[in-house]
Design an enzyme around this catalytic site. Structure first.
Site, PDB file in Angstrom:
ATOM      1  N   CYS A  71       0.842  -1.202   0.000  1.00 16.88           N
ATOM      2  CA  CYS A  71       0.000   0.000   0.000  1.00 16.88           C
ATOM      3  C   CYS A  71       0.884   1.263   0.000  1.00 16.88           C
ATOM      4  O   CYS A  71       1.506   1.568  -1.003  1.00 16.88           O
ATOM      5  CB  CYS A  71      -0.982  -0.025   1.175  1.00 16.88           C
ATOM      6  SG  CYS A  71      -2.360   1.142   0.962  1.00 16.88           S
ATOM      7  N   HIS A  74      -3.638  -5.093   0.548  1.00 18.85           N
ATOM      8  CA  HIS A  74      -3.070  -5.528   1.824  1.00 18.85           C
ATOM      9  C   HIS A  74      -3.102  -7.052   1.966  1.00 18.85           C
ATOM     10  O   HIS A  74      -4.007  -7.601   2.611  1.00 18.85           O
ATOM     11  CB  HIS A  74      -3.825  -4.875   2.987  1.00 18.85           C
ATOM     12  CG  HIS A  74      -3.475  -3.449   3.210  1.00 18.85           C
ATOM     13  ND1 HIS A  74      -2.461  -3.057   4.072  1.00 18.85           N
ATOM     14  CD2 HIS A  74      -3.979  -2.312   2.670  1.00 18.85           C
ATOM     15  CE1 HIS A  74      -2.377  -1.732   4.065  1.00 18.85           C
ATOM     16  NE2 HIS A  74      -3.285  -1.260   3.215  1.00 18.85           N
ATOM     17  N   GLU A  96      -1.376  -8.913   3.809  1.00 23.47           N
ATOM     18  CA  GLU A  96      -1.229  -9.342   5.213  1.00 23.47           C
ATOM     19  C   GLU A  96      -2.588  -9.452   5.898  1.00 23.47           C
ATOM     20  O   GLU A  96      -2.783 -10.301   6.785  1.00 23.47           O
ATOM     21  CB  GLU A  96      -0.284  -8.394   5.970  1.00 23.47           C
ATOM     22  CG  GLU A  96      -0.881  -7.103   6.493  1.00 23.47           C
ATOM     23  CD  GLU A  96      -1.171  -6.048   5.445  1.00 23.47           C
ATOM     24  OE1 GLU A  96      -1.710  -4.993   5.800  1.00 23.47           O
ATOM     25  OE2 GLU A  96      -0.846  -6.284   4.252  1.00 23.47           O
TER      26      GLU A  96
END
Length: 257
Positions: free
Chosen positions: A118, A221, A223
């Site tokens: 990001c 994202h 994660e």
């Protein structure tokens, strides 16, 4: 790195300021726990890297890690690419911009693999001379909602991945669903990078450097999705596998930091 030892993956930290409680105004160094868990799950040792202005401290960080993740967060200050702030610019932290760019430069000097997520993707881009749209609304033709507000583990729109890219090799598919939490986007691409994924409205969703051992930026994202979408673990696994190979064994690149 010692053979068979798990690689240490540095994760760039941000700063959060307490808004109430016992210590209003108190500054805390932090990263979201998903970054930490993503590294652990895929065979690395996470090391949170707090912001510092001390060059010797930053050198120590880079001497310690085998790979680097640039985390998300604040808007990137447009002064970094010679623009004045537009009215829809969000919160910036110039100190963090300088710190992250210094991390990138020093990681490159040590030939350390880098993943930008990001904001981290945008930092990689502006560090290499690229620019950003300070808000999606300034870019003609953007129609997809790129800020989903809630549910970080929900993928809300698709991206198309170039088949002749490292990102395609990592994910093994040319289309996937991702989450979205950004209002800034890449405008012009930095030196040495190519666009390797876009949303259906043309927004750049991933870039990778063509002359460096491993330097990839993704706008979404992974994660936040790694627990519910196992495919997202592949990008962390790829970074960690690359970090297992000592930098000195990789042919030095000619990239200027």
């Amino acid at each position: 790195m010692v053979p068979n030892k798990k690689p240490i993956i540095g994760i760039s930290a941000s700063v959060i300021v307490d808004q109430g409680g016992m210590f209003p105004g108190y500054h805390r160094s932090y990263v979201n726990e998903d970054y930490v868990n993503s590294v652990i799950k895929n065979g690395g040792i996470p090391l949170i890297i707090p912001i510092s202005q001390d060059e010797t401290v930053i050198d120590g960080y880079i001497d310690t890690v085998d790979g680097l993740i640039l985390s998300g967060g604040h808007d990137v200050c447009p002064l970094n690419y010679d623009e004045e702030p537009d009215q829809k610019l969000g919160d910036t932290l110039p100190l963090r911009d300088r710190f992250d760019c210094t991390l990138v430069a020093k990681a490159i000097s040590k030939n350390i693999p880098i993943l930008g997520i990001c904001r981290g993707c945008q930092i990689l881009n502006i560090h290499h001379g690229g620019t950003l749209w300070q808000d999606l609304s300034y870019c003609e033709g953007v129609s997809i909602k790129h800020w989903q507000e809630h549910h970080p583990d929900l993928a809300t729109h698709s991206v198309v991945i170039e088949q002749d890219s490292r990102l395609f090799d990592i994910f093994g598919q040319d289309k996937m669903m991702v989450n979205s939490f950004h209002h800034q986007i890449i405008r012009t691409v930095g030196d040495g990078f190519r666009i390797v994924a876009r949303a259906k409205d043309g927004v750049v969703e991933a870039i990778e450097h063509t002359g460096y051992r491993f330097m990839i930026g993704v706008q979404w994202h992974p994660e936040m999705l790694h627990q519910c979408d196992d495919c997202m673990n592949r990008i962390f696994g790829a970074l960690i596998d690359e970090a297992k190979v000592p930098a000195k064994q990789i042919v030095a690149c000619s990239l200027i930091s």
